[in-house]
Design an enzyme around this catalytic site. Sequence first.
Site: not given
Lengths: 355, 355
Positions: A143, A297, A326
């Site tokens: 991320s 995601d 995610h």
Amino acid sequence: MTGTDRQGYYSHAQQGEHEYFDLGGFVLQSGYTLPNATLAYRTHGTLNAVKDNLVLFPHMYSGTPSSLDDYIGPGKPLDTDEYFVVCPGQLGGGLSSSPSNTPAPFDRGQFPAVAIADDVLAQYRLVSERFGVEQLHAVLGWSMGAQQTYEWAVRFPDMVPRAAAFAGTAKTPVHNQVFIDLHLELLRSDPAFADGFYTDSADVHLGLRRHAIAFSLEGFTHEWYRGEHWRALGFATSNDFRQSFIRGYFAPMDPNNLITQANKWWAGDISPHAGGSLPAALGRITAHFFVVPFGGDSFFPVEDCENEAGHLPHGELRVIDTPAGHFAMFGLRPQDTERISAVMTEMLSSPGYTI
Amino acid sequence: MTGTDRQGYYSHAQQGEHEYFDLGGFVLQSGYTLPNATLAYRTHGTLNAVKDNLVLFPHMYSGTPSSLDDYIGPGKPLDTDEYFVVCPGQLGGGLSSSPSNTPAPFDRGQFPAVAIADDVLAQYRLVSERFGVEQLHAVLGWSMGAQQTYEWAVRFPDMVPRAAAFAGTAKTPVHNQVFIDLHLELLRSDPAFADGFYTDSADVHLGLRRHAIAFSLEGFTHEWYRGEHWRALGFATSNDFRQSFIRGYFAPMDPNNLITQANKWWAGDISPHAGGSLPAALGRITAHFFVVPFGGDSFFPVEDCENEAGHLPHGELRVIDTPAGHFAMFGLRPQDTERISAVMTEMLSSPGYTI
């Protein structure tokens, strides 16, 4: 401030032991000088004599350097018998210089904007000056950690032979920016937020609760809820999961710290390295670069990751399909952790490329 | 209140001519009696002598009976040379009985909860009592209109030979409920909302603006922003689109009306018709039923629609892929409107099935 412990949620008691690197007066991309800036970091394993086993592992939004400890240790993909793993804390993350620990005139709601590049430049000084390392073994992250990974690879191509970006992109997708706008609005909506000048982050509980709903929505896939995958974590209902897991996770955090990180996330973009062209900037990355989107995601969709991977000279695409979306890297499902670990192992033992 | 025009945004001047059906004291599923309840409706075309050409077309969240006028008229799929099209206003929609037009003790923040079944029961009285119609030609709708379509088909199978549900489900997916929780929180977050007892909806502009961000996020697909499909609508940037189109659309609406509709949307579920079993409830639908998910719809994903279609005895699945996602039926892209119109035409001319 080297060696100074933080308070509350961001203390060593809560987050495990860390060390601090003194950055001095640190000039940010936004043009402000952060006085007595510090970079917190957590290490695992030992730097070898030839200094070629350092693996840098920056963390995601809302995380700390200990967030991903589960991937690190003897017999883990980031094997401490082999690698010296350095987990730096984000600027704004609560352990490094942040709204919650910086004195006026840069405290709380007046902390300056920081950029992904600021993190990478601070980390560069850490590995060069403190550890005397001239080339990393690898850099990887999830991320916002992936955003830092891209920035490392394009900014210091001679230092990054291998890299892996899990569920992240080199440039933040516009749809994801809409999400960030939304979750910032939620944090700020609490009257107790007081434009960032609250005295106790716990007073902003309404904003933190609202903000948590946004992550309950976009952090997971439709299938996560449709298939009731939260049951495997021991929750009785989806509301139970949302309250205990998502709200509970965010509740102790500092809203100004989260906002500082979110603004960095929003602006993530390596294209300025190549005059605004994202394909050209990706084309400058020489590393053996593993692009690892998570299927479903909603933040960093597979399509965006695929598009970016296509411009990497030594890009490798590994898609991990999972109902966790995610949040797959949180270790919610053992099968996801296994597949993530396998890609880490593949990347770390792969041939490295530099300029 | 028959024939009484509404005020402001919900007036005939803004929404076109409507008529009103007096429901009297209308007992709601929630157990409250709404005094002097009215059902607004808008008609197109003429009811034929044998009364077998009525097509019922309820509207979506935030809409009114005139929202989908573009699909109705001579030469349009809902061809007024052939069909008598009745567009009922949702309870809570601002034209039918709603928080914005009901006197105390059911005004504003104390309007009772209404259910999809309440809309359908009110519409049943309209078509039976006012028009003397015993069987519809068809019922169709988009989003919350699709929810009403499912409720019609399961509740009055002998009256519904044909139906089409565009971008909607028989039971609201949990992930979509998380979205509804989020957007309700945004509307209510404005201090001017005052627990629903504001005097002018325009004072709640902050809540309406925040609420609009949620629809900018989930109403469209990633590809909508990635591919800059808003450009075809004449906007200069994605922010320009979000402000002028999405914020502009919601700005004149009444927050209490939106909340009343959203709570209905959240609770949408036909499974109580079969003791809580969704497959069994779907199995009771005898209509020739067209299930039309929009690819990339974040509210009612293709997977959920496919699952439901599989339980319909005379189900037909028609997936329409579009970067516009859930909002495809707004007429944003001519190619989407064409494909939607084609399914409407196919459904209306298809063989009908009843008990």
